[in-house]
Design a protein around this motif. Structure first.
Motif, mmCIF file in Angstrom:
data_model
loop_
_atom_site.group_PDB
_atom_site.id
_atom_site.type_symbol
_atom_site.label_atom_id
_atom_site.label_comp_id
_atom_site.label_asym_id
_atom_site.label_seq_id
_atom_site.Cartn_x
_atom_site.Cartn_y
_atom_site.Cartn_z
ATOM 1 N N LEU A 1 -39.266 12.336 19.141
ATOM 2 C CA LEU A 1 -39.872 11.972 20.199
ATOM 3 C C LEU A 1 -40.756 10.507 19.114
ATOM 4 N N LEU A 2 -41.220 9.563 19.378
ATOM 5 C CA LEU A 2 -42.547 8.548 19.527
ATOM 6 C C LEU A 2 -43.800 8.766 20.109
ATOM 7 N N CYS B 1 -46.114 6.492 10.357
ATOM 8 C CA CYS B 1 -46.008 5.241 9.951
ATOM 9 C C CYS B 1 -47.033 4.278 10.577
ATOM 10 N N GLU B 2 -46.823 2.986 10.374
ATOM 11 C CA GLU B 2 -48.389 2.288 10.506
ATOM 12 C C GLU B 2 -47.785 1.107 11.577
ATOM 13 N N SER B 3 -46.985 1.444 12.493
ATOM 14 C CA SER B 3 -46.306 1.034 14.080
ATOM 15 C C SER B 3 -45.646 1.855 14.768
ATOM 16 N N LEU B 4 -44.922 1.160 15.624
ATOM 17 C CA LEU B 4 -44.105 1.835 16.484
ATOM 18 C C LEU B 4 -42.770 1.661 16.668
ATOM 19 N N PRO B 5 -42.760 -0.161 16.170
ATOM 20 C CA PRO B 5 -41.365 -0.063 15.482
ATOM 21 C C PRO B 5 -40.585 0.322 14.281
ATOM 22 N N GLN B 6 -42.161 0.737 13.386
ATOM 23 C CA GLN B 6 -41.367 1.357 12.160
ATOM 24 C C GLN B 6 -41.209 2.558 12.107
ATOM 25 N N TRP C 1 -51.244 3.264 15.038
ATOM 26 C CA TRP C 1 -50.159 4.183 14.421
ATOM 27 C C TRP C 1 -49.409 5.485 14.911
ATOM 28 N N HIS C 2 -48.103 5.188 14.176
ATOM 29 C CA HIS C 2 -47.921 6.399 15.547
ATOM 30 C C HIS C 2 -46.649 7.399 15.043
#
Length: 308
Positions: A295-296, A268-273, A169-170
């Motif tokens: 910022l991610l 979000c549920e993922s880094l790409p998302q 999660w990100h």
């Protein structure tokens, strides 16, 4: 005797996480402050220099978050020596990214490394609360707690409790090029609140915490909605409604104001998302004539640490 000089890094943070005003926050990878602390013979705390993206901060130790924290540490331990602090600021002022707390925690972690018997993160916590209060006017742990422990942390007046979050999660954290002073953002919260609002907020906070512990994104989606603070602060952030809408339409589990603002975060549920959501949020700010930075970060972000 321990070393005479130490350097430490403290990350930024997302305070409140929408549903946990003053009690819930998570750290942010990729941004933070560095403090260099020197042990000195005189029993005092002094600020020698402030550099970086913010320099117009108090040099008087008692009015500086890092200085105030070390004054509290010295007094609590009755130390016969003092500290001299140099701050390198990496977090913009009035950004909602925990800048005042980062200076405080970086200074504490560096000074702790200079003690003959270093303290635990939990033992540093009350001194971090004292330091943070020099800037915010209140003792709240939603920024300093995540910085001391890393990740998502639930804080009280006396304790910090880490909350488990799935590592994938990100968060997308978007910082518009604007300043919103914490004290002004707190003034917006004056007034009365209905009991039904507290009940709804309590239910939302419970769903978010349970969703994190169970790795259940649907629980988080159901709960990540701030009905208490966000409606009162949103008018202070240009384009906030459009930015939040863009995040949700791009698939975020939820979005709200980071700390006192004007930064906005989305889970979000993922880094790409998170990348996709963050790009949509930046576009919404741009449509309101506000350039911004993205910022991610893993929600289970880093903790403050001593630097080599």
């Amino acid at each position: 005797m321990s070393a005479a000089v130490a350097r430490a890094f403290a990350p930024g943070s997302v305070g409140n996480v929408g549903v946990g005003f003053d009690i819930l926050g998570h750290s942010i990878a990729g941004i933070g402050d560095v403090a260099s602390v020197r042990r000195i013979d005189t029993p005092e705390v002094r600020i020698a220099a402030i550099r970086g993206c913010v320099t117009e901060l108090p040099l008087a130790a008692a009015r500086n978050t890092g200085g105030a924290a070390l004054i509290a540490l010295r007094q609590a331990l009755d130390l016969p020596f003092g500290f001299e602090i140099e701050l390198d600021k990496g977090i913009p002022l009035g950004s909602g990214l925990g800048g005042s707390a980062a200076s405080c925690v970086a200074a504490l972690v560096a000074a702790n490394a200079l003690l003959d018997t270093p303290l635990s993160a939990q033992a540093l916590y009350p001194h971090a609360l004292t330091g943070e209060s020099a800037a915010s006017g209140g003792r709240h742990g939603d920024n300093v707690g995540p910085m001391l422990l890393g990740g998502l942390v639930l804080t009280t007046a006396t304790d910090m409790t880490p909350v488990r979050v799935p590592p994938q999660w990100h968060a997308a954290v978007v910082h518009p090029h604007a300043i919103l002073e914490t004290r002004r953002a707190r003034e917006a919260l004056a007034g009365s609140y209905a009991l039904r609002e507290f009940v709804a907020q309590s239910a939302n906070l419970a769903q978010v915490l349970l969703g994190c512990e169970r790795a259940d994104p649907q629980l988080v989606r159901a709960g990540l909605s701030d009905v208490l603070v966000e409606p009162r602060r949103a008018p202070l952030i240009a384009g906030f409604a459009e930015v939040k809408r863009a995040a949700l339409e791009a698939g975020a589990m939820g979005a709200s104001i980071s700390g006192a603002g004007p930064s906005v975060f989305a889970w979000c549920e993922s880094l790409p998302q998170a990348q996709h959501v963050g790009d949509a949020m930046r576009a919404a700010f741009a449509a309101n004539d506000l350039p911004s930075d993205l910022l991610l970060t893993p929600i289970a972000g880093p903790a403050a640490r001593v630097l080599p």
